[in-house]
Enzyme design. Structure first.
Site, short mmCIF file in Angstrom:
data_model
loop_
_atom_site.label_atom_id
_atom_site.label_comp_id
_atom_site.label_asym_id
_atom_site.label_seq_id
_atom_site.Cartn_x
_atom_site.Cartn_y
_atom_site.Cartn_z
N CYS A 110 39.84 47.85 39.09
CA CYS A 110 38.50 47.47 39.51
C CYS A 110 37.60 47.28 38.30
O CYS A 110 37.90 47.75 37.21
CB CYS A 110 37.89 48.58 40.37
N ASN B 229 36.56 53.11 39.23
CA ASN B 229 37.71 52.41 38.64
C ASN B 229 38.72 53.47 38.20
O ASN B 229 38.37 54.34 37.41
CB ASN B 229 37.24 51.57 37.44
N GLY B 230 39.94 53.35 38.69
CA GLY B 230 40.98 54.32 38.35
C GLY B 230 41.64 54.83 39.61
O GLY B 230 41.27 54.42 40.71
N GLY C 92 39.27 42.55 39.60
CA GLY C 92 39.49 42.74 41.03
C GLY C 92 38.93 41.57 41.80
O GLY C 92 37.79 41.18 41.60
N TYR D 136 47.02 43.44 28.74
CA TYR D 136 46.86 42.45 29.81
C TYR D 136 45.52 42.46 30.50
O TYR D 136 44.94 41.41 30.80
CB TYR D 136 47.95 42.70 30.88
P1 AMP Z 1 56.07 39.11 37.40
O1 AMP Z 1 56.42 37.87 38.04
O2 AMP Z 1 55.95 40.19 38.41
O3 AMP Z 1 56.98 39.50 36.29
O4 AMP Z 1 54.60 38.94 36.83
C1 AMP Z 1 54.36 38.81 35.46
C2 AMP Z 1 52.99 38.24 35.25
O5 AMP Z 1 52.02 39.04 35.93
C3 AMP Z 1 52.61 38.21 33.79
O6 AMP Z 1 52.25 36.90 33.49
C4 AMP Z 1 51.43 39.15 33.65
O7 AMP Z 1 50.43 38.54 32.86
C5 AMP Z 1 50.95 39.39 35.06
N1 AMP Z 1 50.65 40.80 35.34
C6 AMP Z 1 51.16 41.88 34.78
N2 AMP Z 1 50.65 43.01 35.33
C7 AMP Z 1 49.80 42.63 36.28
C8 AMP Z 1 48.96 43.31 37.19
N3 AMP Z 1 48.94 44.63 37.27
N4 AMP Z 1 48.19 42.57 38.00
C9 AMP Z 1 48.23 41.26 37.97
N5 AMP Z 1 49.01 40.54 37.13
C10 AMP Z 1 49.80 41.22 36.30
#
Ligand code: AMP
Length: 460
Positions: free
Chosen positions: A2, A103-104, A28, A243
């Site tokens: 969040c 947030n958390g 979010g 990220y």
């Molecule tokens: P995946 O297809 O599940 O391996 O998604 C990888 C992609 O999701 C990468 O491009 C990351 O930048 C992004 N990503 C990683 N962690 C999260 C997260 N918690 N929420 C949204 N996107 C994420």
């Protein structure tokens, strides 16, 4: 995860909070809300499913009177994605009103909730944060910051909080500093935000971080600080740098852009790609890491994947079907760049592998001869209990497969992840004081006792 924003002492409090939330939309996208408080102690709130820009027009903001306000953008990590779970929570209690933006993730929320329910408390949402609202309302301590201190006693896990008790604005951060929270100044007004990019948008200047274990109270008597607990071991979330946060922000006192570039450079040292023609990022979260990789590897950086900006973060779609369809909607390769080339594709993380597999297929279909995948975080092998929406272990590709099998599954010619030490050594103020549980399995707390209970109707 969040985003939270708050301001005290400004005639346009709600409008500025709305602006601030625009800059925290990436944290979010499921729901958003603003609560304001006027001098008479009246609270005004609005919560809606969807994006900040879509739901809060001038006619809505006009009703949010007062010089103090807090706001929240949410995607669900504890509790399902429904309007009941949108924040800020707003309740009336014997002493006036309480609004809360969190947030958390609290790791012992289930136990606290059960204790409260056993003495008759009734909950109106499934989110962990609601236990704090109850605790605040039940507190008999004198004064808002004492109430907050009492409410937080025995609460475990991650919280960066903004709370309104009548027209006092309170900010608090857990003693381990899991999630970021900064304090800024805009004229005489005091501003709080998850990330500094939200200070920038309202023209506020950064004063400092809210310290781990600190409560800051702001009202017409001024700004007061209370250290809730002595400094504990820091567990700042390294994934904020990898990220989550925006590269134009500072989190935990360091630049996210600098962190990501350093991660990219380190990745290039650890996993070069001899013979590659160029580097490209999976936009946008990997742009800075790809730049760092290209600089270090002395390779050109190309924009080989184009992202459609009208589509939200893939992962944030709660169902798997939504995620699959969205890869193509979100990204398109540039054939003229990729045709016949050996390429280095940099991404910040691989979670389930769904996006990556889809992207590699797109890049190959556009004519790439070889695809060398480089990842600026180590393999994710466990869920996050502290507020990032990583799925359970059985959905994490790196928890299920060894490296060579991951490479096969996503269809790349080679695969290199940055090492844990490499990552921790690259982020500002590293290598110590960061939580890396999702990569290392070293969880700083006991598991939430009923891990999935608070994810009622939660994510796929
Ligand atoms: P995946 O297809 O599940 O391996 O998604 C990888 C992609 O999701 C990468 O491009 C990351 O930048 C992004 N990503 C990683 N962690 C999260 C997260 N918690 N929420 C949204 N996107 C994420």
């Amino acid at each position: 995860m969040c985003g939270i924003f708050g301001i005290s002492g400004h005639a346009e409090a709600a409008t500025l909070t709305h602006l601030g939330l625009y800059s925290l939309q990436h944290r979010g996208q499921e729901s958003a809300g603003i609560v304001s408080a006027d001098v008479g102690g009246q609270a005004h709130g609005i919560r809606a499913m969807g994006l900040v820009g879509e739901k809060f027009g001038p006619e809505v903001l006009e009703k949010l009177k007062g010089s103090t306000a807090i706001g929240h953008t949410r995607y669900s990590t504890a509790g399902s994605s429904t309007i009941e779970n949108a924040q800020p929570a707003l309740v009336n209690f014997k002493g006036g009103h309480i609004a809360l933006a969190h947030n958390g993730n609290l790791t012992n929320a289930t136990e606290i909730r059960e204790t409260l329910e056993s003495v008759g408390s009734i909950f109106s949402s499934t989110m962990d944060s609601e236990v704090l609202v109850h605790r605040l309302a039940r507190s008999t301590a004198a004064g808002p910051e004492a109430q907050m201190a009492e409410a937080l006693q025995g609460v475990e896990g991650a919280y960066s909080l903004l709370v309104l008790i009548n027209d006092t604005l309170l900010a608090a951060r857990d003693p381990n500093g899991w999630r970021p929270l900064v304090m800024g100044k805009l004229g005489d007004a005091v501003v709080f935000a998850s990330e500094t990019c939200a200070l920038d948008i309202v023209g506020a200047t950064l004063v400092r971080e809210v310290l781990p274990g600190e409560i800051v109270a702001v009202d017409r008597d001024g700004v007061r600080s209370l250290q809730l607990t002595p400094a504990a071991t820091l567990h700042r979330c390294v994934f904020e740098h990898v990220y989550f946060a925006r590269p134009d922000s500072q989190v935990f006192g360091g630049s996210v852009d600098r962190a990501r570039r350093a991660l990219g450079r380190r990745l290039a040292v650890e996993h070069p790609a001899p013979g590659a023609d160029f580097v490209f990022a999976v936009p946008d979260s990997s742009n800075a890491a790809a730049l760092g990789y290209a600089e270090q590897a002395k390779l050109p950086l190309e924009h080989a994947l184009i992202r459609n900006h009208y589509v939200g973060r893939t992962f944030i779609q709660p169902t798997q079907a939504g995620r699959d369809a969205k890869v193509k909607v979100k990204f398109n390769p540039v054939r003229e760049i990729l045709q016949g080339k050996s390429v280095v594709m940099v991404d910040d993380s691989i979670v389930r592998g769904t996006t990556t597999r889809g992207l590699v297929a797109l890049v190959r279909a556009a004519g790439a001869r070889e695809v060398h995948m480089r990842v600026s975080s180590p393999p994710i092998t466990g869920p996050c209990w502290y507020g990032i929406d990583t799925p359970d272990k059985d959905q994490l590709i790196a928890a299920k497969l060894p490296l060579d099998k991951i490479a096969d599954a996503i269809g790349v010619d080679s695969l290199g992840y940055i090492s844990l030490d490499g990552m921790l050594g690259s982020v500002p103020d590293g290598p110590n004081g960061f939580c890396h549980a999702c990569f290392s399995g070293q969880y700083p707390t006991l598991p939430p006792s009923v891990a999935n209970k608070m994810r009622l109707g939660g994510r796929a």
